[in-house]
Scaffold this motif. Structure first.
Motif, PDB file in Angstrom:
ATOM      1  N   VAL A  43       0.833  -1.210   0.000  1.00 39.40           N
ATOM      2  CA  VAL A  43       0.000   0.000   0.000  1.00 39.40           C
ATOM      3  C   VAL A  43       0.865   1.256   0.000  1.00 39.40           C
ATOM      4  N   ASN A  44       1.876   1.299   0.848  1.00 43.83           N
ATOM      5  CA  ASN A  44       2.649   2.526   1.054  1.00 43.83           C
ATOM      6  C   ASN A  44       3.906   2.658   0.205  1.00 43.83           C
ATOM      7  N   ASN A  45       4.438   1.542  -0.275  1.00 44.10           N
ATOM      8  CA  ASN A  45       5.698   1.561  -1.029  1.00 44.10           C
ATOM      9  C   ASN A  45       5.591   0.708  -2.289  1.00 44.10           C
ATOM     10  N   ARG A  46       4.433   0.708  -2.891  1.00 45.58           N
ATOM     11  CA  ARG A  46       4.140  -0.289  -3.929  1.00 45.58           C
ATOM     12  C   ARG A  46       5.062  -0.258  -5.130  1.00 45.58           C
ATOM     13  N   ASN A  47       5.566   0.870  -5.527  1.00 45.74           N
ATOM     14  CA  ASN A  47       6.438   0.936  -6.700  1.00 45.74           C
ATOM     15  C   ASN A  47       7.921   0.836  -6.368  1.00 45.74           C
ATOM     16  N   HIS A  48       8.223   0.691  -5.093  1.00 47.83           N
ATOM     17  CA  HIS A  48       9.625   0.536  -4.702  1.00 47.83           C
ATOM     18  C   HIS A  48      10.071  -0.896  -4.963  1.00 47.83           C
ATOM     19  N   LEU A  49      11.338  -1.052  -5.233  1.00 46.88           N
ATOM     20  CA  LEU A  49      11.902  -2.356  -5.546  1.00 46.88           C
ATOM     21  C   LEU A  49      12.011  -3.218  -4.290  1.00 46.88           C
ATOM     22  N   PHE A  50      11.432  -4.410  -4.344  1.00 49.00           N
ATOM     23  CA  PHE A  50      11.583  -5.376  -3.252  1.00 49.00           C
ATOM     24  C   PHE A  50      12.844  -6.208  -3.475  1.00 49.00           C
ATOM     25  N   CYS A  51      12.980  -6.762  -4.691  1.00 47.04           N
ATOM     26  CA  CYS A  51      14.165  -7.571  -4.972  1.00 47.04           C
ATOM     27  C   CYS A  51      14.365  -7.751  -6.470  1.00 47.04           C
ATOM     28  N   LEU A  52      15.518  -8.290  -6.796  1.00 46.74           N
ATOM     29  CA  LEU A  52      15.836  -8.722  -8.156  1.00 46.74           C
ATOM     30  C   LEU A  52      15.904 -10.242  -8.123  1.00 46.74           C
ATOM     31  N   GLN A  53      15.137 -10.906  -8.979  1.00 43.84           N
ATOM     32  CA  GLN A  53      15.174 -12.374  -9.047  1.00 43.84           C
ATOM     33  C   GLN A  53      15.991 -12.765 -10.259  1.00 43.84           C
ATOM     34  N   TYR A  54      17.165 -13.301 -10.005  1.00 47.86           N
ATOM     35  CA  TYR A  54      18.036 -13.724 -11.099  1.00 47.86           C
ATOM     36  C   TYR A  54      17.670 -15.130 -11.547  1.00 47.86           C
ATOM     37  N   ASN A  55      18.008 -15.414 -12.789  1.00 46.37           N
ATOM     38  CA  ASN A  55      17.765 -16.712 -13.388  1.00 46.37           C
ATOM     39  C   ASN A  55      19.095 -17.451 -13.476  1.00 46.37           C
ATOM     40  N   HIS A  56      19.044 -18.768 -13.643  1.00 48.39           N
ATOM     41  CA  HIS A  56      20.280 -19.540 -13.812  1.00 48.39           C
ATOM     42  C   HIS A  56      20.959 -19.218 -15.141  1.00 48.39           C
ATOM     43  N   ARG A  57      20.163 -18.761 -16.085  1.00 50.41           N
ATOM     44  CA  ARG A  57      20.722 -18.390 -17.388  1.00 50.41           C
ATOM     45  C   ARG A  57      21.401 -17.033 -17.267  1.00 50.41           C
ATOM     46  N   THR A  58      22.587 -16.939 -17.756  1.00 51.36           N
ATOM     47  CA  THR A  58      23.335 -15.683 -17.637  1.00 51.36           C
ATOM     48  C   THR A  58      22.982 -14.680 -18.725  1.00 51.36           C
ATOM     49  N   ASP A  59      22.267 -15.134 -19.768  1.00 49.44           N
ATOM     50  CA  ASP A  59      21.944 -14.213 -20.863  1.00 49.44           C
ATOM     51  C   ASP A  59      20.602 -13.508 -20.670  1.00 49.44           C
ATOM     52  N   THR A  60      19.959 -13.701 -19.537  1.00 44.73           N
ATOM     53  CA  THR A  60      18.672 -13.044 -19.286  1.00 44.73           C
ATOM     54  C   THR A  60      18.824 -11.997 -18.187  1.00 44.73           C
ATOM     55  N   HIS A  61      17.988 -10.996 -18.268  1.00 41.23           N
ATOM     56  CA  HIS A  61      17.984  -9.949 -17.250  1.00 41.23           C
ATOM     57  C   HIS A  61      17.228 -10.440 -16.013  1.00 41.23           C
ATOM     58  N   PRO A  62      17.569  -9.929 -14.852  1.00 40.44           N
ATOM     59  CA  PRO A  62      16.831 -10.327 -13.652  1.00 40.44           C
ATOM     60  C   PRO A  62      15.407  -9.776 -13.684  1.00 40.44           C
ATOM     61  N   ARG A  63      14.510 -10.462 -13.009  1.00 38.21           N
ATOM     62  CA  ARG A  63      13.128  -9.987 -12.874  1.00 38.21           C
ATOM     63  C   ARG A  63      13.099  -9.003 -11.716  1.00 38.21           C
ATOM     64  N   LEU A  64      12.556  -7.826 -11.974  1.00 40.10           N
ATOM     65  CA  LEU A  64      12.423  -6.798 -10.951  1.00 40.10           C
ATOM     66  C   LEU A  64      11.069  -6.964 -10.270  1.00 40.10           C
ATOM     67  N   VAL A  65      11.084  -7.093  -8.957  1.00 35.77           N
ATOM     68  CA  VAL A  65       9.856  -7.310  -8.206  1.00 35.77           C
ATOM     69  C   VAL A  65       9.630  -6.146  -7.255  1.00 35.77           C
ATOM     70  N   THR A  66       8.492  -5.502  -7.398  1.00 31.01           N
ATOM     71  CA  THR A  66       8.132  -4.400  -6.498  1.00 31.01           C
ATOM     72  C   THR A  66       7.390  -4.965  -5.288  1.00 31.01           C
ATOM     73  N   TYR A  67       7.177  -4.122  -4.304  1.00 30.39           N
ATOM     74  CA  TYR A  67       6.390  -4.548  -3.142  1.00 30.39           C
ATOM     75  C   TYR A  67       4.960  -4.900  -3.538  1.00 30.39           C
ATOM     76  N   GLU A  68       4.404  -4.161  -4.483  1.00 29.29           N
ATOM     77  CA  GLU A  68       3.062  -4.478  -4.968  1.00 29.29           C
ATOM     78  C   GLU A  68       3.053  -5.836  -5.674  1.00 29.29           C
ATOM     79  N   GLY A  69       4.074  -6.104  -6.478  1.00 32.31           N
ATOM     80  CA  GLY A  69       4.170  -7.388  -7.164  1.00 32.31           C
ATOM     81  C   GLY A  69       4.303  -8.540  -6.193  1.00 32.31           C
ATOM     82  N   LEU A  70       5.085  -8.350  -5.135  1.00 29.38           N
ATOM     83  CA  LEU A  70       5.219  -9.380  -4.107  1.00 29.38           C
ATOM     84  C   LEU A  70       3.874  -9.664  -3.456  1.00 29.38           C
ATOM     85  N   HIS A  71       3.165  -8.610  -3.099  1.00 27.77           N
ATOM     86  CA  HIS A  71       1.868  -8.765  -2.438  1.00 27.77           C
ATOM     87  C   HIS A  71       0.872  -9.497  -3.332  1.00 27.77           C
ATOM     88  N   LEU A  72       0.810  -9.125  -4.605  1.00 23.87           N
ATOM     89  CA  LEU A  72      -0.102  -9.795  -5.532  1.00 23.87           C
ATOM     90  C   LEU A  72       0.254 -11.273  -5.689  1.00 23.87           C
TER      91      LEU A  72
END
Length: 143
Positions: A43-72
């Motif tokens: 609710v209060n920090n929804r667009n702030h970055l919660f974490c970066l989720q990296y993949n085992h593949r080195t040629d892909t970009h990490p997934r950016l997860v916001t607090y809102e995305g985590l909650h959903l």
């Protein structure tokens, strides 16, 4: 969960946390558990970055997860777990009137965000969670 960097010009709002867990302090709005903390940040920090989720593949970009995305993600996982019978409602014992708790669930540890989402979803449903790793000795797993 997002694949592009979140843009937030708002300042991060720090939650108040009641370490006693019973909200007996002066601030009735204080978070008392992890699911409440996730909801507060959604609710209060929804667009702030919660974490970066990296993949085992080195040629892909990490997934950016916001607090809102985590909650959903936690809400979706909670619904799925409840639909599949993982959630158990508290049941009152007729003789003593004491509530029995849901049976605990052991989650095999993993190093990605999906483990944390399942952990939070189970807590949100009131299910006790035990984190289990392959290195646990059998005696440490006895409940």
């Amino acid at each position: 969960m997002e694949s592009t960097p979140p843009t937030s010009s708002q300042q991060f709002v720090r939650p108040r946390y009641d370490y006693g867990g019973k909200n007996t302090g002066l601030d009735a709005r204080a978070c008392t558990n992890l699911p409440e903390l996730v909801e507060f940040n959604a609710v209060n920090n929804r667009n702030h970055l919660f974490c970066l989720q990296y993949n085992h593949r080195t040629d892909t970009h990490p997934r950016l997860v916001t607090y809102e995305g985590l909650h959903l993600a936690v809400l979706r996982c909670s619904v799925w777990l409840a639909k599949n019978g993982i959630c158990q409602a508290l049941q009152a014992v007729s003789d003593s009137g004491v509530n029995t708790k849901a049976r605990p669930v052991g989650l095999l540890m993993a190093s990605d965000l999906s483990w944390f989402i399942h952990f939070l979803a189970l807590l949100r449903l009131g299910v006790p969670v035990s984190a289990v790793t392959h290195s646990n000795k059998p005696v440490s797993l006895a409940l």
